[in-house]
Motif scaffolding. Structure first.
Motif, PDB file in Angstrom:
ATOM      1  N   ARG A 173       7.536   7.607   4.597  1.00  0.00           N
ATOM      2  CA  ARG A 173       6.114   7.162   4.839  1.00  0.00           C
ATOM      3  C   ARG A 173       5.767   6.086   5.872  1.00  0.00           C
ATOM      4  O   ARG A 173       4.924   6.247   6.980  1.00  0.00           O
ATOM      5  CB  ARG A 173       5.424   6.740   3.722  1.00  0.00           C
ATOM      6  N   GLU A 203       1.219   4.125  -2.778  1.00  0.00           N
ATOM      7  CA  GLU A 203       0.962   5.489  -2.649  1.00  0.00           C
ATOM      8  C   GLU A 203       1.882   6.441  -2.747  1.00  0.00           C
ATOM      9  O   GLU A 203       1.693   7.357  -3.515  1.00  0.00           O
ATOM     10  CB  GLU A 203       0.564   5.526  -1.032  1.00  0.00           C
ATOM     11  N   GLY A 204       3.268   5.793  -2.663  1.00  0.00           N
ATOM     12  CA  GLY A 204       4.443   6.828  -2.807  1.00  0.00           C
ATOM     13  C   GLY A 204       4.967   6.901  -4.020  1.00  0.00           C
ATOM     14  O   GLY A 204       5.436   7.813  -4.499  1.00  0.00           O
ATOM     15  N   ARG A 260       0.925  -1.295  -0.118  1.00  0.00           N
ATOM     16  CA  ARG A 260       0.102  -0.069   0.082  1.00  0.00           C
ATOM     17  C   ARG A 260       0.896   1.233  -0.111  1.00  0.00           C
ATOM     18  O   ARG A 260       0.541   2.147  -0.893  1.00  0.00           O
ATOM     19  CB  ARG A 260      -0.777   0.057   1.115  1.00  0.00           C
ATOM     20  N   ILE A 261       1.960   1.210   0.777  1.00  0.00           N
ATOM     21  CA  ILE A 261       2.846   2.489   0.953  1.00  0.00           C
ATOM     22  C   ILE A 261       3.508   2.613  -0.398  1.00  0.00           C
ATOM     23  O   ILE A 261       3.638   3.902  -0.588  1.00  0.00           O
ATOM     24  CB  ILE A 261       3.666   2.265   2.273  1.00  0.00           C
ATOM     25  N   THR A 277       9.420   5.854   0.802  1.00  0.00           N
ATOM     26  CA  THR A 277       8.644   4.796   1.357  1.00  0.00           C
ATOM     27  C   THR A 277       9.191   4.744   2.739  1.00  0.00           C
ATOM     28  O   THR A 277       8.355   4.611   3.523  1.00  0.00           O
ATOM     29  CB  THR A 277       8.995   3.299   0.779  1.00  0.00           C
ATOM     30  N   GLU A 312       3.739   7.106   9.436  1.00  0.00           N
ATOM     31  CA  GLU A 312       2.491   6.482   9.873  1.00  0.00           C
ATOM     32  C   GLU A 312       2.731   5.716  10.900  1.00  0.00           C
ATOM     33  O   GLU A 312       1.746   5.570  11.700  1.00  0.00           O
ATOM     34  CB  GLU A 312       2.290   5.138   8.551  1.00  0.00           C
TER      35      GLU A 312
END
Length: 89
Positions: free
Chosen positions: A52, A17-18, A13-14, A49, A56
């Protein structure tokens, strides 16, 4: 309070997204032991990454986390190790 865990689904997911994903790379496939470079992720995408993940999960990763952990399996273990250490502190 339980220690959060970092799983393959979190990493993919990360990454998406990135940096997105290269054509022909299926992040839903068997990627645990594939090198990040083979998956199409270069240093800039990996720095994004790492940032993030740090934001998070509220942890700090070593600057060379990707140099020492070249596959998703290794990175997941490193992040979970850091999460455990952070929870114990």
């Amino acid at each position: 309070m339980s220690t959060p865990t970092f799983a393959l689904a979190d990493l993919t997911r990360i990454l998406l997204e990135g940096a997105g994903a290269d054509d022909g790379v299926d992040l839903d496939g068997d990627i645990l032991d594939r090198d990040f470079e083979d998956l199409g992720y270069e240093s800039l995408a990996l720095l994004e990454t790492a940032g993030r993940i740090e934001r998070e999960y509220g942890i700090a990763l070593d600057d060379d986390v990707f140099a020492e952990n070249r596959t998703p399996r290794a990175l997941i273990a490193a992040v979970n190790g850091r999460l455990s250490a952070s929870a114990a502190a």
